[in-house]
Design an enzyme around this catalytic site. Structure first.
Site, PDB file in Angstrom:
ATOM      1  N   GLU A 168       9.700  16.446  14.552  1.00  0.00           N
ATOM      2  CA  GLU A 168      10.116  16.299  13.158  1.00  0.00           C
ATOM      3  C   GLU A 168       9.292  17.249  12.284  1.00  0.00           C
ATOM      4  O   GLU A 168       8.067  17.266  12.358  1.00  0.00           O
ATOM      5  CB  GLU A 168       9.867  14.858  12.705  1.00  0.00           C
ATOM      6  CG  GLU A 168      10.375  14.595  11.298  1.00  0.00           C
ATOM      7  CD  GLU A 168      10.079  13.172  10.827  1.00  0.00           C
ATOM      8  OE1 GLU A 168       8.963  12.693  11.085  1.00  0.00           O
ATOM      9  OE2 GLU A 168      10.955  12.566  10.198  1.00  0.00           O
TER      10      GLU A 168
ATOM     11  N   LYS B   2       0.846  -1.193   0.000  1.00  0.00           N
ATOM     12  CA  LYS B   2       0.000   0.000   0.000  1.00  0.00           C
ATOM     13  C   LYS B   2       0.884   1.246   0.000  1.00  0.00           C
ATOM     14  O   LYS B   2       1.492   1.596   1.005  1.00  0.00           O
ATOM     15  CB  LYS B   2      -0.922   0.050   1.218  1.00  0.00           C
ATOM     16  CG  LYS B   2      -2.037   1.079   0.978  1.00  0.00           C
ATOM     17  CD  LYS B   2      -2.619   1.677   2.235  1.00  0.00           C
ATOM     18  CE  LYS B   2      -1.926   2.904   2.731  1.00  0.00           C
ATOM     19  NZ  LYS B   2      -1.889   4.069   1.833  1.00  0.00           N
TER      20      LYS B   2
ATOM     21  N   GLU C 251       9.800   1.522  10.485  1.00  0.00           N
ATOM     22  CA  GLU C 251      10.818   2.538  10.164  1.00  0.00           C
ATOM     23  C   GLU C 251      10.133   3.884  10.284  1.00  0.00           C
ATOM     24  O   GLU C 251       9.296   4.236   9.447  1.00  0.00           O
ATOM     25  CB  GLU C 251      11.331   2.352   8.725  1.00  0.00           C
ATOM     26  CG  GLU C 251      11.996   1.018   8.458  1.00  0.00           C
ATOM     27  CD  GLU C 251      13.366   0.894   9.101  1.00  0.00           C
ATOM     28  OE1 GLU C 251      13.907   1.902   9.577  1.00  0.00           O
ATOM     29  OE2 GLU C 251      13.874  -0.230   9.142  1.00  0.00           O
TER      30      GLU C 251
ATOM     31  N   CYS D 195      13.904  10.956   6.093  1.00  0.00           N
ATOM     32  CA  CYS D 195      13.786  10.564   7.501  1.00  0.00           C
ATOM     33  C   CYS D 195      15.090  10.824   8.235  1.00  0.00           C
ATOM     34  O   CYS D 195      15.083  11.064   9.432  1.00  0.00           O
ATOM     35  CB  CYS D 195      13.384   9.101   7.591  1.00  0.00           C
ATOM     36  SG  CYS D 195      14.438   8.012   6.644  1.00  0.00           S
TER      37      CYS D 195
HETATM   38  P1  NAD Z   1       2.375   8.586   7.431  1.00  0.00           P
HETATM   39  O1  NAD Z   1       2.663   7.854   8.680  1.00  0.00           O
HETATM   40  O2  NAD Z   1       1.357   9.642   7.443  1.00  0.00           O
HETATM   41  O3  NAD Z   1       1.917   7.581   6.281  1.00  0.00           O
HETATM   42  C1  NAD Z   1       2.721   6.485   5.874  1.00  0.00           C
HETATM   43  C2  NAD Z   1       1.841   5.409   5.263  1.00  0.00           C
HETATM   44  O4  NAD Z   1       0.984   4.889   6.283  1.00  0.00           O
HETATM   45  C3  NAD Z   1       0.909   5.906   4.152  1.00  0.00           C
HETATM   46  O5  NAD Z   1       0.829   4.912   3.162  1.00  0.00           O
HETATM   47  C4  NAD Z   1      -0.418   6.066   4.875  1.00  0.00           C
HETATM   48  O6  NAD Z   1      -1.519   5.948   4.017  1.00  0.00           O
HETATM   49  C5  NAD Z   1      -0.359   4.896   5.835  1.00  0.00           C
HETATM   50  N1  NAD Z   1      -1.223   5.024   7.024  1.00  0.00           N
HETATM   51  C6  NAD Z   1      -1.596   6.149   7.677  1.00  0.00           C
HETATM   52  N2  NAD Z   1      -2.385   5.838   8.730  1.00  0.00           N
HETATM   53  C7  NAD Z   1      -2.498   4.491   8.751  1.00  0.00           C
HETATM   54  C8  NAD Z   1      -3.171   3.566   9.604  1.00  0.00           C
HETATM   55  N3  NAD Z   1      -3.873   3.964  10.659  1.00  0.00           N
HETATM   56  N4  NAD Z   1      -3.072   2.250   9.327  1.00  0.00           N
HETATM   57  C9  NAD Z   1      -2.342   1.818   8.274  1.00  0.00           C
HETATM   58  N5  NAD Z   1      -1.689   2.652   7.435  1.00  0.00           N
HETATM   59  C10 NAD Z   1      -1.760   3.970   7.671  1.00  0.00           C
HETATM   60  O7  NAD Z   1       3.785   9.140   6.936  1.00  0.00           O
HETATM   61  P2  NAD Z   1       4.074  10.079   5.690  1.00  0.00           P
HETATM   62  O8  NAD Z   1       3.617  11.460   6.024  1.00  0.00           O
HETATM   63  O9  NAD Z   1       3.573   9.422   4.454  1.00  0.00           O
HETATM   64  O10 NAD Z   1       5.679  10.026   5.622  1.00  0.00           O
HETATM   65  C11 NAD Z   1       6.502  10.851   6.356  1.00  0.00           C
HETATM   66  C12 NAD Z   1       7.042  10.130   7.576  1.00  0.00           C
HETATM   67  O11 NAD Z   1       7.721   8.946   7.173  1.00  0.00           O
HETATM   68  C13 NAD Z   1       8.074  10.936   8.317  1.00  0.00           C
HETATM   69  O12 NAD Z   1       7.829  10.845   9.698  1.00  0.00           O
HETATM   70  C14 NAD Z   1       9.384  10.258   7.976  1.00  0.00           C
HETATM   71  O13 NAD Z   1      10.410  10.441   8.929  1.00  0.00           O
HETATM   72  C15 NAD Z   1       8.962   8.853   7.855  1.00  0.00           C
HETATM   73  N6  NAD Z   1       9.931   8.082   7.075  1.00  0.00           N
HETATM   74  C16 NAD Z   1      10.724   7.181   7.739  1.00  0.00           C
HETATM   75  C17 NAD Z   1      11.685   6.464   7.037  1.00  0.00           C
HETATM   76  C18 NAD Z   1      12.569   5.463   7.747  1.00  0.00           C
HETATM   77  O14 NAD Z   1      13.127   4.611   7.075  1.00  0.00           O
HETATM   78  N7  NAD Z   1      12.713   5.510   9.056  1.00  0.00           N
HETATM   79  C19 NAD Z   1      11.826   6.632   5.656  1.00  0.00           C
HETATM   80  C20 NAD Z   1      11.005   7.548   5.022  1.00  0.00           C
HETATM   81  C21 NAD Z   1      10.050   8.266   5.744  1.00  0.00           C
END
Ligand code: NAD
Length: 482
Positions: A377, A167, A242, A276
């Protein structure tokens, strides 16, 4: 379309908006929560019937090498699509396609060479371990590096023999279907990789709650990670998480300051800070504080903010208008706690920026380590800078957040680099360099930045369960009570 629009998502359709100019790139159909049952059923059917899980490792590796070859053959088209989907500079998007292909090649190599253990016996048997897939695995990804993040989950999960349901973020829905098509064309059995589109609250949550999903690999924000861990905990299924970061970049007075200043600027302003591991907190030893901070601020002011297909672009737009507005709001509210803006601090003015989700590289000093901007963040091109007295002071300040994803240390003393590198709570430590990354090195976070390690040889084990097997060698029948 006018600036201020965001990627729209509702229960029927997801529209990808190019954040460089607000134009519509494409629309995809959102998977409805009620359709998840059928997706999971197809995944189990593929898992049980396709023969992929039982395929010899060298044959699996052959398919995965072919996926990598096809990704590279389509690199330019995929890079342009990703650039339009999330606004990252074209050169970076090309690099992400390379990284995606690299992940398939790497895990092709891992699966073909991976060995399990023969364990020391304590009786008349030979004992050893084998790896078994979970069956159906869900991979959930964010919008900042779609094709790369997606391949880094899909490649090891497939290599371990699972059927995968991917997804992607509702903000960047366009690359995942391309990856699935390429896998199918390369010889992966049908439904071994399926894509679910939609919002996190609808299709993401439905996937996480589905009893047929046996493992979840998630990359995204810490709050979402917590919600997923809660749901998975209730179902007793493993998760790899992650999550976010607030990574410290530490500069000692004895460092090569020219290199340090350049790396600090690139570590936070590259990818418009939407990484990230962005080095979003800069700690500078007091005696060189002014020199370093002015050097970084000057780089911020001079950085070329431009459209992602401009060959000279250094800082492109943020991934969506909604996210740009969040960054704006974050900085505005954060500055109420004090703080002095040395560079940026606003969206850039002028015609070429009016239609896009741009934000200026920003440097802020004068805040205490507990200020919101130093703790939360932002995921944008915003750097906070703080002075430090000595090693103990910087260790306390740098470790003083709930996150622990990465850090950078600049010093010419290898002994100090070792001491500080061991003391900082972070999953990746860069010494006299920053943001280097390799599929062959484990990656993940301490504290609220995550659980588990992706990448590396052990990245395969995330997607497999260990089974112990015993072959009896007894020459006499068992007696009861032995
Ligand atoms: P997000 O948590 O809003 O969304 C990530 C994914 O989770 C999306 O596909 C979203 O649709 C899904 N999602 C949201 N709520 C959900 C739920 N309740 N159940 C299941 N899935 C759900 O994050 P974002 O805004 O898309 O990305 C930015 C974040 O990602 C930042 O915090 C960044 O640091 C982090 N990030 C971490 C890494 C790493 O490797 N540690 C890498 C890239 C990004």
């Amino acid at each position: 379309m006018a600036a201020g629009l965001t990627t729209k998502s509702d229960s029927e359709e997801l529209v990808s908006i190019n954040p460089a100019d607000g134009s519509v790139v494409a629309a995809v159909r959102a998977t409805q929560a009620r359709e998840i049952d059928a997706v999971v059923e197809r995944a189990w059917s593929a898992y049980r019937r396709s023969g992929w899980a039982q395929l010899r490792p060298d044959r699996k590796a052959g398919v995965m090498h072919e996926v990598a070859r096809r990704l590279i053959a389509e690199k330019e088209r995929l890079a342009i699509l990703q650039m339009r989907d999330n606004g990252k500079p074209l050169a970076e998007c090309r690099g992400m396609v390379d990284a995606a292909a690299g992940a398939f090649r790497y895990y092709a190599g891992v699966i073909e060479t991976h060995e399990t253990e023969v364990t020391p016996p304590r009786g008349d048997y030979v004992s050893f371990t084998v790896l078994e897939p979970f069956g159906v695995v869900a991979a959930i990804t964010p919008w900042n590096s779609p094709i790369m993040n997606e391949a880094q989950k899909v490649a090891p999960a497939l290599a371990a023999g699972n059927a995968v349901i991917l997804k992607p973020s509702e903000e960047t829905p366009l690359l995942a279907p391309e990856l699935a098509r390429i896998c199918l064309e390369a010889g992966l059995p049908e439904d071994q990789l399926q894509i679910v589109q939609g919002t996190g609250e609808e299709s993401g949550a439905a996937l996480v709650a589905h009893p047929g999903v046996r493992m979840i690999s998630f990359t995204g924000g810490t709050d979402t990670g917590r919600a997923i861990a809660r749901a998975a905990g209730g179902r007793l299924i493993p998760t790899a998480l992650e999550l976010g970061g607030k990574s410290p970049h530490v500069v000692f007075a004895d460092a090569d300051l020219e290199h340090a200043i350049a790396a600090v600027a690139s570590g936070i302003f590259g990818s418009s800070g939407q990484s990230c591991v962005a080095g979003s907190r800069l700690f500078v030893e007091e005696s060189v504080y002014r020199q370093v901070v002015e050097g970084v601020a000057e780089r911020a002011q001079k950085a070329r903010v431009a459209a992602p297909d401009d060959p000279a672009v250094e800082v492109g737009p943020l991934a969506s208008f909604r996210h740009r507005d969040k960054v704006l709001q974050h900085v505005r509210e954060g500055l109420r706690q004090g703080g002095n803006v040395l560079a940026g601090g606003a969206a850039p003015g002028g015609d070429i920026y009016a239609q896009g989700a741009y934000y200026q590289p920003t440097v802020i000093e004068g805040l205490g380590p507990d200020a919101r901007l130093c703790q939360e963040e932002i995921f944008g091109p915003v750097l906070v800078v703080l002075p430090f007295r000595d090693e103990a002071d910087v260790i306390a300040q740098a470790n003083g957040t709930s996150m622990g994803l990465a850090c950078g240390i600049w010093t010419e003393s290898f002994k100090r680099a070792w001491r500080i590198g061991r003391a900082l709570e972070a999953g990746s430590v860069w010494i006299n360099t920053y943001k280097q990354s390799s599929i062959s090195s484990p990656f993940g976070g301490f504290k609220d930045s995550g659980i588990g390690r992706e990448k590396g040889v052990d990245g395969l084990r995330l997607y497999a369960q260990v089974k112990s097997m015993y072959f009896g060698l007894h020459t006499q029948p068992f007696s009861i009570g032995k």
